[in-house]
Structures are given as C-alpha cells and as structure tokens.
Scaffold this motif. Structure first.
Motif, PDB file in Angstrom:
ATOM      1  N   ALA A 135      -7.815  22.324 -26.707  1.00 11.19           N
ATOM      2  CA  ALA A 135      -8.189  20.911 -26.750  1.00 11.19           C
ATOM      3  C   ALA A 135      -9.337  20.663 -27.721  1.00 11.19           C
ATOM      4  O   ALA A 135      -9.332  19.685 -28.480  1.00 11.19           O
ATOM      5  N   TYR A 159     -17.322  23.685 -22.372  1.00  8.59           N
ATOM      6  CA  TYR A 159     -16.903  22.315 -22.043  1.00  8.59           C
ATOM      7  C   TYR A 159     -18.040  21.317 -22.250  1.00  8.59           C
ATOM      8  O   TYR A 159     -17.878  20.293 -22.909  1.00  8.59           O
ATOM      9  N   ILE A 213      -5.862  17.085 -22.658  1.00  8.14           N
ATOM     10  CA  ILE A 213      -5.627  18.535 -22.569  1.00  8.14           C
ATOM     11  C   ILE A 213      -6.821  19.252 -21.945  1.00  8.14           C
ATOM     12  O   ILE A 213      -6.659  20.142 -21.109  1.00  8.14           O
ATOM     13  N   SER A 214      -8.030  18.864 -22.350  1.00  6.95           N
ATOM     14  CA  SER A 214      -9.204  19.504 -21.754  1.00  6.95           C
ATOM     15  C   SER A 214      -9.318  19.147 -20.279  1.00  6.95           C
ATOM     16  O   SER A 214      -9.735  19.973 -19.461  1.00  6.95           O
ATOM     17  N   SER A 246      -8.219  11.428 -19.093  1.00  7.96           N
ATOM     18  CA  SER A 246      -8.680  12.723 -18.607  1.00  7.96           C
ATOM     19  C   SER A 246      -8.311  12.928 -17.146  1.00  7.96           C
ATOM     20  O   SER A 246      -7.883  14.016 -16.741  1.00  7.96           O
ATOM     21  N   PHE A 270      -6.519  26.359 -22.359  1.00  8.09           N
ATOM     22  CA  PHE A 270      -6.261  24.924 -22.548  1.00  8.09           C
ATOM     23  C   PHE A 270      -7.497  24.208 -23.096  1.00  8.09           C
ATOM     24  O   PHE A 270      -7.404  23.371 -24.000  1.00  8.09           O
ATOM     25  N   VAL A 271      -8.661  24.514 -22.536  1.00  4.39           N
ATOM     26  CA  VAL A 271      -9.895  23.866 -23.014  1.00  4.39           C
ATOM     27  C   VAL A 271     -10.164  24.238 -24.470  1.00  4.39           C
ATOM     28  O   VAL A 271     -10.526  23.377 -25.288  1.00  4.39           O
ATOM     29  N   ILE A 324      -8.689  20.076 -31.506  1.00  2.00           N
ATOM     30  CA  ILE A 324      -8.075  18.834 -31.992  1.00  2.00           C
ATOM     31  C   ILE A 324      -9.059  17.924 -32.724  1.00  2.00           C
ATOM     32  O   ILE A 324      -8.756  17.432 -33.817  1.00  2.00           O
ATOM     33  N   LEU A 340      -6.177  12.726 -27.093  1.00  2.00           N
ATOM     34  CA  LEU A 340      -5.346  13.894 -26.835  1.00  2.00           C
ATOM     35  C   LEU A 340      -6.205  15.063 -26.360  1.00  2.00           C
ATOM     36  O   LEU A 340      -5.848  15.778 -25.425  1.00  2.00           O
ATOM     37  N   MET A 341      -7.353  15.257 -27.018  1.00  6.06           N
ATOM     38  CA  MET A 341      -8.285  16.295 -26.590  1.00  6.06           C
ATOM     39  C   MET A 341      -8.723  16.061 -25.147  1.00  6.06           C
ATOM     40  O   MET A 341      -8.794  17.001 -24.338  1.00  6.06           O
ATOM     41  N   THR A 342      -8.994  14.809 -24.801  1.00  9.21           N
ATOM     42  CA  THR A 342      -9.450  14.463 -23.463  1.00  9.21           C
ATOM     43  C   THR A 342      -8.405  14.817 -22.408  1.00  9.21           C
ATOM     44  O   THR A 342      -8.730  15.344 -21.342  1.00  9.21           O
TER      45      THR A 342
END
Length: 426
Positions: free
Chosen positions: A325, A259, A344-345, A290, A321-322, A328, A340-342
């Motif tokens: 994310a 992360y 989902i992560s 987020s 999930f991370v 992406i 979108l990454m923000t």
C-alpha cells in the motif's frame, strides 16, 4: 469470611497461570464481553484518531503555520514518550490492585476521567507550552486506561476464542481511529468543541463497559512486597528467557512504525504533497474507504485464525499488504492513489489487529503480571508513535514527503519476518 468459589478460582488463576491458559468464565459470560469490547476500545481509540491525527496537528498548525512540522513533531513526541511509561506503570498498578471492582476497572475509570479533563484543558490552550502540557496529559491519562483494558483478554477470554475476541477488539480500535478522524474533520473549524465532545464520549463508553462487564473482586488478592527494583523491571522482559515475547514485541514495533511514519502525517501529506486545498472534505471519505478494508479483513481473519489455530501467516500477510500500500503514493501521488493506498493499508492493518492481539496474549509469562507485560507489549504501539514524528519530521525536512514511503515499506516488511521465530503460536 467465606470467599465465593468463583473468586477462589480467579485468585488461583492469577497466582498460577500463564497467557496460554484459560481463565475462569467471566461473571456475565464471554459473549457479552466479546461484543462490549467494540465500544470499550472505541472509547479510547477515537481519541487517538481524532486528537492525534487531525485536531492536534490542526491546532499546532493554526498556532504557527510556518513551523507546523517541527512543532507537531515536538508535541507528539513528548506526549508519546510519557505514554511509553504510562502503560507499564498502569499495568503494574492494576496487577496489584485490590478492590471490589477487580484489578482493572478502577484504573480504566481513573484514566478516562483524567484524560477527559485534559482534553477540556486542551480545548482552551492557546500557546505552544499549554498545548504541549495538555496534549502530554491526554496521552498519558488515556494510556493509563488503555493498559488495564488490554489485559481483559488474558484475564477473561479462553484461548480458543481469542482470535474472534481480537477481531472484535480490532473493529473497535480501527472504527475508533477512523471514526475519530471523520468526527474530527467536522470540528476543524471549532477544535475546542471537538475536544469536549471527545471527552464526554470517551468517559461514557468506558464507564458503561465497566458497569455492564463486572469483574471478580480482588480484595483478597495476596500481594508480594513491593520492591523498587521490581518496579524498574516493569520496563524489561528478558529476551533470552522469553524469546517469543521479544519477537512478538519486535514485530509489532516494526509494523506500527512503518504504518504511523506515514499515516501520522496524513493531514500534511494531503495539503502539501497531494495539493488538497480543503482536507476536511476529503478525510471523511478516506476514513470510510479505510474502514471498508479494515472491516473486511478483520471479520475474516480473526475467526479464521481461531479455526486453523494459526496466527503467524495472517500477521506476515498483513505486513506485506501495508508495504504494498505504501508503494502506491510514491508511484501515483494523487488523491485516487492515496485512496487506494488507504484501502489496502486498512485491509492489512485490520488483518494485523485481528490476530496480533491474540498472539500477544499467548506469549505472556504470568497472570500475576498480565497488565504490566501487556503494558510493555503496548510500548510496541506507542514507541513508534513516539519516534515516528521526530523521524518523519526530519525526513520531510530533508527529503520531502516522498521520503516517508520507502521507510514505511522497509519497516513493515521487517515486521513480517520478526514473527517467524515465535514458537508459542503457529
């Protein structure tokens, strides 16, 4: 002098219990303690969100724009290395603390006060060396507060409520980190003022937590003689004797590394990889996105893990999930892709925060050393922050920012599989 029965129960718990046993009921009750953990963790993690992820990199970049990546890697790595040792040392000290306020409160107050003064010093730092020293003091001091604070769960919360407790703790953590990013973006034009606001806010929140959630006195605590060899053992828990502890530590280390390898460089990714001209206008929106993902998963995951009596499936899912994310931005290197990454992560990391803390509390060997052992556990959070800037800086210099994402994906997936062998929790 006659010792009250409640204090006798507390002393007996410290002497005999392990992390998977219920402690005595807190003085003001569990419910009050549950809700106060949100502002308490907010008081520390708003520092990590604002200071580490926005204000410090911006301050370093303003000092020498041409060498900002390397300089930030040095400053954050040195500070995080000191932080590695701060939590176990603070834990050892608080485990042995005899005071009217209990074992944890004095060190929470001392750490927050020294950290606040260090932030004020950082506000006036105007050279690389002064920034390095002040930033290192900030990380060290607030880790001295964070270590004893993390021991509140096994100290005072029954096992069956630790998922909910961890969820509320996770809300405080992530609201602090993301709220810190949003707050810091407001002060990008006046970094010194931002540091001073953070200093005041942190001291107030942590002091209020101590005042409204008193602990039993530890003045009558019987201490074993201090031995320097035992102090050195603070930094080691035998993986053969305590395999669950080892695997929980490993899983947290890998997921945090995955992360923070990426998110620790968000400011530079926005400007240099995504081409955002004014990151201050984007960071608050990213924080809200987020936070939405985090709140949804945290509110659901913690209580569900209590209801089903299972922690590992949630941790496994959070790691997946991370990893998804982080894929992406490789495929869609745009601001919408990053948003979108923000989300989902955030969803994955919120799920992790809601459950992993409860899992960790159940693998602790002894109440005599809860804070010390959690200090070692929390190395799993600070170690990635120590190594990630150096590793990520080398990756960026060698392969560009796109090289960060595959590393983050692999580490997150490995973190998911690391919790499978744990036996103390399902």
């Amino acid at each position: 002098m006659t010792i009250p029965s409640e204090e006798l129960a507390e002393l007996a718990f410290i002497e005999e219990a392990a992390g998977n046993e219920d402690p005595p009921t807190p003085i003001k009750g569990v419910r009050r303690l549950l809700w106060w953990m949100i502002p308490a963790n907010l008081g520390i993690f708003i520092i990590w969100g604002a200071f580490l992820q926005v204000l410090l990199p911006a301050q370093v970049a303003g000092l020498d724009p041409a060498h900002k990546v390397a300089n930030f890697a040095i400053v954050s790595t040195v500070g995080a290395i000191f932080a590695l040792f701060a939590q176990p040392i603070a834990g050892q000290l608080s485990d042995r603390m005899r005071s009217r306020l209990g074992r944890r409160a004095p060190w929470i107050l001392i750490g927050s006060l020294v950290g606040a003064l260090s932030l004020v010093g950082l506000a006036f730092a105007n050279s690389f060396v002064s920034i390095l020293i002040a930033a290192t003091l900030v990380q060290t001091a607030f880790n001295f507060a964070q270590g004893p604070l993390s021991a509140i769960m096994p100290d005072r919360v029954p096992v069956k409520r630790r998922g909910s407790f961890a969820a509320l703790t996770g809300i405080g953590v992530m609201v602090g980190v993301l709220g810190g990013q949003i707050l810091a973006s407001i002060f990008l034009g006046s970094i010194g003022a931002g540091y001073i606001v953070l200093a005041v806010l942190s001291v107030v929140l942590l002091s209020l937590f101590v005042v409204f959630n008193p602990d039993y006195s530890s003045k009558e605590l019987v201490l074993e003689p201090f031995k320097f060899v035992d102090f050195l053992k603070t930094f080691w828990v035998n993986p053969v004797k305590h395999p669950d502890f080892f695997w929980a530590f490993t899983g947290r280390t890998l997921l945090y590394a995955g992360y923070f390898t990426v998110t620790g460089y968000q400011l530079f990714i926005l400007t240099d990889y995504l081409g955002i001209k004014n990151p201050a206008s984007v960071i608050p929106l990213l924080g809200i996105v987020s936070l939405a993902g985090i709140l949804i998963s945290t509110i659901i995951s913690g209580p569900l893990s209590d209801r089903f009596g299972r922690r590992k499936p949630f941790i496994f899912a959070s790691s997946v999930f991370v990893a998804i994310a982080l894929l992406i931005p490789m495929l869609v290197p745009t601001l919408p892709g990053w948003m979108l990454m923000t989300f989902i992560s955030g969803f994955g990391f919120g799920m992790f925060q809601a459950v992993d803390t409860a899992l960790m509390s159940q693998v602790l060997p002894s109440a005599k050393s809860f804070a010390k052992d959690l200090g070692v556990v929390n190395i799993a959070a600070t170690l990635p922050q120590a190594l990630a800037p150096a590793i990520a800086g080398a990756v960026v210099l060698g392969f560009g920012y796109i090289g960060l994402f595959p590393i983050g994906i692999v580490l997150s997936i490995l973190g998911a599989f690391a919790v499978v062998p744990i036996k103390a929790s399902r």
